[in-house]
Structures are given as structure tokens and as C-alpha cells.
Enzyme design. Structure first.
Site, PDB file in Angstrom:
ATOM      1  CG  LEU A 245       7.469   2.059  -1.050  1.00 37.48           C
ATOM      2  CD1 LEU A 245       8.194   0.472  -2.468  1.00 37.48           C
ATOM      3  CD2 LEU A 245       6.159   0.648  -0.853  1.00 37.48           C
TER       4      LEU A 245
ATOM      5  CG  MET B 139      -2.336  -1.058   1.004  1.00 38.58           C
ATOM      6  SD  MET B 139      -3.113  -0.982   2.350  1.00 38.58           S
ATOM      7  CE  MET B 139      -2.556  -0.662   3.901  1.00 38.58           C
TER       8      MET B 139
ATOM      9  CD  GLN C 187      -6.108  -4.216   2.309  1.00 40.66           C
ATOM     10  OE1 GLN C 187      -5.990  -4.347   1.497  1.00 40.66           O
ATOM     11  NE2 GLN C 187      -4.767  -3.325   3.283  1.00 40.66           N
TER      12      GLN C 187
ATOM     13  CG  HIS D  22       6.801  -1.624   1.585  1.00 41.88           C
ATOM     14  ND1 HIS D  22       7.166  -0.385   3.239  1.00 41.88           N
ATOM     15  CD2 HIS D  22       5.537  -2.418   2.216  1.00 41.88           C
ATOM     16  CE1 HIS D  22       5.705  -0.513   3.126  1.00 41.88           C
ATOM     17  NE2 HIS D  22       5.034  -2.312   3.079  1.00 41.88           N
TER      18      HIS D  22
HETATM   19  P1  AMP Z   1       1.396  -3.023   3.455  1.00 40.84           P
HETATM   20  O1  AMP Z   1       1.944  -2.032   2.695  1.00 40.84           O
HETATM   21  O2  AMP Z   1       1.284  -2.099   5.321  1.00 40.84           O
HETATM   22  O3  AMP Z   1       0.164  -3.117   3.471  1.00 40.84           O
HETATM   23  O4  AMP Z   1       2.753  -4.227   3.432  1.00 40.84           O
HETATM   24  C1  AMP Z   1       2.685  -4.722   1.975  1.00 40.84           C
HETATM   25  C2  AMP Z   1       3.926  -6.133   2.318  1.00 40.84           C
HETATM   26  O5  AMP Z   1       4.798  -5.309   3.077  1.00 40.84           O
HETATM   27  C3  AMP Z   1       2.599  -7.108   3.515  1.00 40.84           C
HETATM   28  O6  AMP Z   1       2.691  -8.519   2.863  1.00 40.84           O
HETATM   29  C4  AMP Z   1       3.044  -6.865   4.967  1.00 40.84           C
HETATM   30  O7  AMP Z   1       3.347  -8.017   5.666  1.00 40.84           O
HETATM   31  C5  AMP Z   1       5.346  -6.172   4.073  1.00 40.84           C
HETATM   32  N1  AMP Z   1       5.417  -5.566   5.293  1.00 40.84           N
HETATM   33  C6  AMP Z   1       5.378  -4.742   5.907  1.00 40.84           C
HETATM   34  N2  AMP Z   1       5.867  -4.605   6.932  1.00 40.84           N
HETATM   35  C7  AMP Z   1       6.628  -4.752   7.479  1.00 40.84           C
HETATM   36  C8  AMP Z   1       8.218  -4.988   7.537  1.00 40.84           C
HETATM   37  N3  AMP Z   1       8.834  -4.571   8.915  1.00 40.84           N
HETATM   38  N4  AMP Z   1       8.835  -6.455   7.054  1.00 40.84           N
HETATM   39  C9  AMP Z   1       8.763  -7.309   6.691  1.00 40.84           C
HETATM   40  N5  AMP Z   1       7.665  -7.093   5.337  1.00 40.84           N
HETATM   41  C10 AMP Z   1       7.115  -6.089   5.812  1.00 40.84           C
END
Ligand code: AMP
Length: 280
Positions: free
Chosen positions: A33, A30, A61, A37
Site C-alpha cells: 500500500l 493487492m 490476473q 490506496h
Molecule cells: P492495486 O493494489 O494496484 O490493485 O490497486 C488497488 C486500487 O488502488 C485500484 O483501484 C487502483 O486503481 C488504486 N490505485 C493504485 N494506485 C493509485 C494511485 N496512485 N492513486 C489512486 N488510486 C490508486
């Protein structure tokens, strides 16, 4: 890095390139970054010839409209970070590309996964997550989908969604990337003020405390103590739970053998944070 804003353009590009038999890794996000990410992108780059990241703040969501309105957007910086990571493709759709006229939302039978933890505190959230990921997968059709363990329950929900939809896509769950002090990286961390950012570390500390102190038998007193620790640090706690690392069913009494995961969700000031630590 090539940027696609239209689903049709991206599908056409991927169709042509798949003719060459390239392996494709996909990292849905989302935006806003951070290094967490990028660790998913890097893993995909190691394992595939082509890596595609998507940035789409999915309205379906968000059960709380204020959370959606305040979700950080940093597109220019995100593009710079992805360029620097070597990511080859970025999908940057607007809502009409994901939910075109005539789009029919389906219901995903997620069973108890939808009634516990995040499912309980964010009604409808996982239906929205499944909708967007299912739709993105129908456009991207990757070989491997990369998800972060930071969103532990989400990993399980997506695994279930893939079974329900019969998509033959490999899942790769990537470890949580943390700040040097232990705080799990999150797009929402930018909304923490300076003192809350320091206080926020307590979530990880309490989860580590649970990991260190867990013993076979009744886990309720331990969970209650962790909730108290967070409350004492000024958090408003949604839950602290210990569950089966495999099925996520809540563990009240531990046999000392089953691999576990400790999970927490709590408000630090106005920002809701989640984290988890596996216990094996
Ligand atoms: P989001 O943009 O928050 O929806 O996250 C996108 C992807 O990045 C999802 O699969 C999250 O689980 C992963 N993600 C978010 N924060 C972290 C983190 N600190 N370490 C590893 N992966 C992450």
C-alpha cells in the site's frame, strides 16, 4: 481494525452489522500500500459508516508469471498504514478463500474493452480482474466500490462487469495520487532503481505534453511523437493512445469536442508502468 482471513467469518460479521443498516464502502487492493490506496480508503471513510479494505494478490490476473513472483508484499507495513488511516475492517484471504474447491470461473463478455490497450498487451488480465472483483463483491456486498482512475481501463471493465452481473453497487472512481514530481504512485515503483525512478517521470511528462498539444484533426503524428519521447528516454513502449474518455474507443481523428483520455504503458527498465491523463 478487525482482520478477517476467512470468507465465512467476514460474511457472518457483515450480515450481523448490516442489520443495523450501516453503509459499507469497499477498497480492493493487492497490497504494498501507498498513499494512493489510502486516498481511496479515506474517501470511503468520509462517505460510509464502515470501510473494508482487502489485500489479495490475485494470481488469475497476472498474464506474466514473473510479474506475479516479483509483486511486492509488505503486509505488516500495510496493516500499520490501514490502522493509521482509521480503516475498520481488513479482509486478508488466501487463494483457497477466493477460489475454493469447485469454484467455476465464468467468462465475462467485455467486448472491445478486452481487445485494446491493457487488454491487448495483457491477454486474460481483465478476465482475472473480473473474476476476483466479482468474487470479492459476492463476499463483501458493499454499497460503494472505490477504484482508482490510475487504472482507467479497469474502471470501465468493472463498470461493465457490474452491468453483466446485475450487481447493484455504486462505483466511485478516485483521482490518481502522484509523487510531487508527477510520477503516479504505484506498488510497482518500489522495484525501480534510483535512476529509473527519476526517468519514470517522463511517462507523466509525455502525457501532459499530449494534453497541451492536442488539436482537432488527425492525432497519429502526436501519438508517434509521444512514443518517440519515451523511446528517447530509454523506455520500451507498449502503447501511447488517445481515446474517448467515456467509451475508451481509440480516437484517430478528434472533432475537438469529445472528452479524451491519453493513456500510456511502457517498461522503465524491468518494470512496466501505466498512467493516464484526461483531456477535456
Ligand atoms: P492495486 O493494489 O494496484 O490493485 O490497486 C488497488 C486500487 O488502488 C485500484 O483501484 C487502483 O486503481 C488504486 N490505485 C493504485 N494506485 C493509485 C494511485 N496512485 N492513486 C489512486 N488510486 C490508486
Amino acid at each position: 481494525m478487525r482482520i478477517f482471513r476467512k470468507s465465512d467469518d467476514l460474511m457472518e460479521f457483515l450480515r450481523l452489522n448490516h442489520v443495523d443498516g450501516l453503509k459499507l464502502g469497499f477498497v480492493p487492493t493487492m497490497g504494498a500500500l501507498h498513499a494512493g490506496h489510502i486516498s481511496l480508503v479515506s474517501r470511503s471513510m468520509e462517505q460510509n459508516e464502515l470501510t473494508i479494505c482487502s489485500i489479495f494478490v490475485n494470481p488469475t490476473q497476472f498474464n506474466n508469471p514473473e510479474d506475479l513472483a516479483k509483486y511486492p508484499v509488505t503486509i505488516e507495513k500495510d496493516i500499520d498504514m490501514l490502522e493509521a488511516s482509521g480503516c475498520q475492517l481488513l479482509f486478508l484471504p488466501d487463494p483457497s478463500q477466493i477460489y475454493p474447491a469447485g469454484y467455476q470461473a465464468r467468462h465475462y463478455d467485455l467486448g472491445y474493452l478486452e481487445t485494446i490497450l491493457e487488454g491487448k498487451y495483457r491477454p486474460g488480465h481483465f478476465q482475472g480482474v473480473c473474476q476476483v472483483v466479482d468474487r470479492l463483491l459476492s463476499i463483501v456486498n458493499p454499497d460503494i466500490l472505490y477504484l482508482g482512475r490510475k487504472d482507467y481501463q479497469q474502471c470501465m471493465v468493472i463498470a461493465r462487469m457490474l452491468t453483466l452481473t446485475g450487481r447493484n453497487i455504486t462505483l466511485d472512481f478516485v483521482e490518481t495520487m502522484r509523487e510531487p514530481n508527477g510520477l503516479a504512485m504505484s506498488s510497482r515503483n518500489v522495484r525501480l532503481n534510483e535512476s529509473d525512478r527519476v526517468r519514470a517521470i517522463q511517462i507523466y511528462r509525455s502525457l501532459q505534453w499530449l494534453k497541451k498539444n492536442v488539436k482537432p484533426g488527425n492525432l497519429s503524428p502526436l501519438k508517434a511523437e509521444a512514443v518517440q519521447q519515451l523511446t528517447d528516454h530509454g523506455f520500451e513502449v507498449d502503447y501511447v493512445e488517445i481515446a474517448s474518455a467515456e467509451s475508451l474507443s481509440i480516437t484517430e481523428v478528434w472533432d475537438g469536442r469529445e472528452p479524451l483520455v491519453a493513456l500510456a504503458a511502457a517498461f522503465c527498465g524491468p518494470v512496466r508502468l501505466i498512467d493516464n491523463v484526461t483531456i477535456s
